[in-house]
Design an enzyme around this catalytic site. Structure first.
Site, PDB file in Angstrom:
ATOM      1  CB  CYS A   1      57.690  37.878  32.238  1.00  0.00           C
ATOM      2  SG  CYS A   1      58.694  38.281  33.683  1.00  0.00           S
TER       3      CYS A   1
ATOM      4  CB  CYS B   1      63.813  38.684  28.472  1.00  0.00           C
ATOM      5  SG  CYS B   1      62.918  37.180  28.844  1.00  0.00           S
TER       6      CYS B   1
ATOM      7  CB  CYS C   1      64.094  24.660  31.843  1.00  0.00           C
ATOM      8  SG  CYS C   1      63.906  26.454  31.902  1.00  0.00           S
TER       9      CYS C   1
ATOM     10  CD  GLU D   1      58.946  29.047  24.646  1.00  0.00           C
ATOM     11  OE1 GLU D   1      60.150  28.893  24.928  1.00  0.00           O
ATOM     12  OE2 GLU D   1      58.510  30.008  23.999  1.00  0.00           O
TER      13      GLU D   1
ATOM     14  CB  CYS E   1      63.281  31.045  27.528  1.00  0.00           C
ATOM     15  SG  CYS E   1      62.162  29.941  28.295  1.00  0.00           S
TER      16      CYS E   1
ATOM     17  CB  CYS F   1      64.471  41.555  31.423  1.00  0.00           C
ATOM     18  SG  CYS F   1      64.344  41.274  33.199  1.00  0.00           S
TER      19      CYS F   1
HETATM   20  N1  SAH Z   1      62.301  35.845  35.820  1.00  0.00           N
HETATM   21  C1  SAH Z   1      63.391  34.978  36.180  1.00  0.00           C
HETATM   22  C2  SAH Z   1      63.535  33.809  35.213  1.00  0.00           C
HETATM   23  C3  SAH Z   1      63.941  34.279  33.850  1.00  0.00           C
HETATM   24  S1  SAH Z   1      64.707  33.170  32.731  1.00  0.00           S
HETATM   25  C4  SAH Z   1      64.684  35.764  36.250  1.00  0.00           C
HETATM   26  O1  SAH Z   1      64.678  36.941  35.893  1.00  0.00           O
HETATM   27  O2  SAH Z   1      65.677  35.223  36.709  1.00  0.00           O
HETATM   28  C5  SAH Z   1      66.263  32.778  33.380  1.00  0.00           C
HETATM   29  C6  SAH Z   1      67.445  33.648  32.948  1.00  0.00           C
HETATM   30  O3  SAH Z   1      67.562  33.781  31.524  1.00  0.00           O
HETATM   31  C7  SAH Z   1      67.358  35.057  33.491  1.00  0.00           C
HETATM   32  O4  SAH Z   1      68.601  35.397  34.043  1.00  0.00           O
HETATM   33  C8  SAH Z   1      67.076  35.875  32.250  1.00  0.00           C
HETATM   34  O5  SAH Z   1      67.461  37.220  32.395  1.00  0.00           O
HETATM   35  C9  SAH Z   1      67.853  35.129  31.199  1.00  0.00           C
HETATM   36  N2  SAH Z   1      67.465  35.403  29.809  1.00  0.00           N
HETATM   37  C10 SAH Z   1      66.302  35.874  29.336  1.00  0.00           C
HETATM   38  N3  SAH Z   1      66.341  36.011  27.995  1.00  0.00           N
HETATM   39  C11 SAH Z   1      67.557  35.602  27.606  1.00  0.00           C
HETATM   40  C12 SAH Z   1      68.206  35.500  26.332  1.00  0.00           C
HETATM   41  N4  SAH Z   1      67.590  35.830  25.216  1.00  0.00           N
HETATM   42  N5  SAH Z   1      69.483  35.045  26.295  1.00  0.00           N
HETATM   43  C13 SAH Z   1      70.118  34.683  27.443  1.00  0.00           C
HETATM   44  N6  SAH Z   1      69.550  34.735  28.669  1.00  0.00           N
HETATM   45  C14 SAH Z   1      68.291  35.211  28.754  1.00  0.00           C
END
Ligand code: SAH
Length: 356
Positions: A109, A116, A102, A89, A332, A113
């Site tokens: 990944c 996510c 973005c 995406e 995302c 987390c």
């Molecule tokens: N791997 C990178 C990029 C991830 S996406 C990182 O960990 O920073 C960017 C941000 O969105 C990260 O802080 C991630 O934890 C957050 N994120 C992921 N899923 C989410 C969700 N469902 N709602 C809000 N933020 C989210």
């Protein structure tokens, strides 16, 4: 057939082999990245023979648009299908005079987390430099000719610092004069916090904005939310962030996803204040964007306000990430899963019971 965006540096040798001067390579790159042509035929100032030789040897596009959503606020989201049928995406956000994109860095990944959508199936593979650049081109093509991409955030699917070898050449093109001409200070790399890779950026003297996903101020909670933390620890992440700040002079950003009743109390906020101390950092508070099937909730309005109050009353710089394009958003990584018809895998759902 070679993907031209994956080896723009190799164009110099290609031009030499075809009896062309070196500056042609730069001209071709400009056609692709600045003048946004979609075929070699349209590179009208190149000799016809060169255009057809390019067509014989290269393809411009390695992806297909599998889905294109537009929301009322002007946000557009593309689901791209890669040559091996994997999907990623990328998003275009419109905000006043900003045109922010973005982009993703990996398919899936590995960071795991727990809240996510991107990591639910683990990492499938790294994106190539060409696939990263192609997201920029696909999104740029959504803009009218008079507009350009102004900012890049590497906050899509994947952990960018786990794919630096392919990401950095793509971002270098995004910056360069014969590329998109976007300065480093307008490019943000978001990381879960991998100290070794952060140190690599530090020793490269990189000037990108670095955003570190903290989400909790102590190791116990952070390890539950961000499992890779178990072998790293908050202190190491902060120390690496500080080294980056010292070398680059760039203000650090710490991202903090607010998960309802998990990490959103005033006490959590006070811990965060104590942890960050006197750092001139920006805290980017992100109210959770629910993922179908995961047992996490949005924080209540009161909890968000309470959390912000604590940070602000201690003089911290805070920004709340507004949700853009929420109707198409599907946090995302979710769009890809929904399109593939796969909600949460049972194992992940089981592991998450402890949070409900
Ligand atoms: N791997 C990178 C990029 C991830 S996406 C990182 O960990 O920073 C960017 C941000 O969105 C990260 O802080 C991630 O934890 C957050 N994120 C992921 N899923 C989410 C969700 N469902 N709602 C809000 N933020 C989210």
């Amino acid at each position: 057939m070679n993907h031209i965006l994956d080896d723009l540096a190799g164009l110099l040798a290609w031009c030499a082999e075809h009896g062309q001067p070196g500056w042609r390579a730069e001209a071709i790159s400009r056609w692709l990245l600045q003048r946004r042509v979609t075929s070699f035929t349209d590179m009208t100032d190149l000799p016809k023979g060169i255009r057809s030789a390019l067509e014989d040897d290269f393809t411009i596009w390695s992806t297909k648009i599998a889905k294109h959503d537009t929301s009322m606020d002007g946000t557009e989201k593309l689901l791209l299908e890669l040559s091996d049928s994997q999907r990623i995406e990328c998003v275009l956000l419109r905000e006043q005079d900003r045109r922010t994109v973005c982009i993703s860095s990996q398919v899936g990944c590995a960071m795991g987390c727990v809240f996510c959508a991107s990591g639910l199936d683990g990492v499938i593979r790294n994106l190539t430099t060409g696939e990263i650049l192609e997201q920029l081109l696909r999104l740029a093509l959504l803009l009218p000719e008079t507009e350009r991409i102004s900012h890049i955030v590497v906050m899509g699917m994947g952990e960018p610092l786990a794919n630096l070898d392919r990401l950095l050449p793509a971002l270098a093109r995004a910056q360069s004069a014969d590329g998109l001409g976007i300065s480093q200070r307008r490019i943000t790399i978001s990381t879960v916090g991998l100290p070794q890779a952060m140190d690599r950026l530090t020793s490269d003297n990189s000037g990108y904005q670095l955003a570190v996903s903290l989400h909790a101020a102590d190791d116990t909670l952070r390890t539950r939310l961000v499992p890779v933390n178990s072998s790293i620890g908050v202190a190491e992440v902060l120390a690496a962030a500080d080294r980056y700040w010292e070398a680059s002079g760039r203000r650090l950003t710490f991202e903090y996803v607010l998960l309802g009743s998990v990490n959103d109390s005033p006490e959590h906020a006070r811990k965060l204040v104590r942890l960050l101390g006197k750092r001139a950092a920006l805290v980017n508070v992100i109210p959770y964007n629910p993922v179908m099937g995961l047992p996490f909730r949005e924080p209540s309005k009161g909890a968000v306000e309470g959390f912000l109050d604590v940070l602000q009353s201690h003089g911290m710089n805070v920004q709340v990430r507004k949700r853009k394009g929420s109707r198409i958003d599907a946090a995302c990584g979710q769009l890809r899963r929904l399109a593939a018809g796969s909600p949460v895998p049972p194992k992940a759902a089981e592991a998450l019971q402890s949070f409900t």
